[in-house]
Design an enzyme around this catalytic site. Structure first.
Site: not given
Length: 266
Positions: A12, A99, A123, A154, A158
């Protein structure tokens, strides 16, 4: 707005560096990696694979405090709260895409928003946040005659389940129907559980392979089913949304905002 990206060497983080570089009105001010990383001192653009940007990776927010206006954080709940406390203390805005925060952690994050501006959303995708608006409208129109089921998928890595996005979808639907999600949510089904009750909202979770993120909400009744679906094929969609949120925060007063605020969907 000068943006700081924490976790700059992660999947990310690299997308956030690229998205920042491609967005007008913002610039990359800082890139933070782990203190023991061999990438400390490396050019952030080269870390992201887009060539030199003239920003060297640092080992902590403190090392970059003079170089950014807003931090984008997609890390872990505990680290996010540490970073939010730092931002509140140093008058820096923060965009939180992390999250898995529990209620106590969300309350703590909200306390930092009393001192600085915070965008927090499960999100950051623009498409997902439009979907939330559609879900609210659908639930209000369809009412209690339609069963609601939420299916999310996902990647295998995760760690939280159901996803924060799925939970937010459930909250939005429950609010539109005048229900409390804590009382009506059903997470998975197994064994002789009896027939479905009218007002429950069901959740099913899939973890497999490299799925970036898929969410499907069913509104089903006798004779028909409506599905509202969002599928993400690249983490770049979350990165672009987060950078848009960071840009939107310029000049905003201290407070807790979400992507519905950023996109003017309220």
């Amino acid at each position: 707005m000068r943006i700081a990206v924490i976790g700059a060497s992660g999947r990310m983080g690299k997308n956030l560096i690229i998205a920042t570089n491609e967005t007008d009105g913002v610039s990359l001010g800082a890139a933070i990696v782990r203190s023991d990383s061999s990438l400390v001192g490396a050019d952030a653009g080269e870390i992201a694979g887009i060539g030199k940007l003239g920003v060297s990776a640092t080992a902590s927010l403190a090392d970059s405090v003079a170089d950014f206006d807003v931090l984008i954080d997609f890390t872990t709940p505990s680290l996010t709260l540490e970073n939010a406390a730092f931002c509140a203390e140093h008058n820096k805005a923060i965009v939180v895409g992390t999250t898995g925060l529990n209620n106590a952690e969300k309350t703590q994050l909200a306390s930092y928003a009393e001192k600085t501006s915070v965008v927090f959303a499960p999100n950051m995708s623009i498409g997902v946040n439009l979907t939330l608006k559609l879900l609210s409208t659908a639930a209000q129109i369809l009412g209690d005659d339609y069963d609601v089921e939420i299916v999310e998928a996902h990647h295998r890595h995760k760690v939280d389940s159901p996803s924060g996005t799925a939970l937010r979808m459930g909250e939005v639907v429950a609010e539109a129907l005048g229900r409390d999600l804590k009382e009506c949510a059903v997470y998975g089904r197994e064994g002789q559980i009896g027939p479905r009750t009218q007002k429950e909202i069901g959740f099913e979770t899939i973890r497999a392979g490299d799925v970036v993120g898929e969410h499907s909400v069913w509104f089903a009744t006798e004779g028909e089913r409506i599905e509202i679906v969002h599928k993400a094929s690249s983490r770049m969609t979350f990165a672009k949304g987060a950078v848009r949120a960071a840009n939107w925060l310029e000049g905003k007063a201290a407070g807790l905002y979400d992507m519905q605020d950023v996109l003017n969907l309220k």
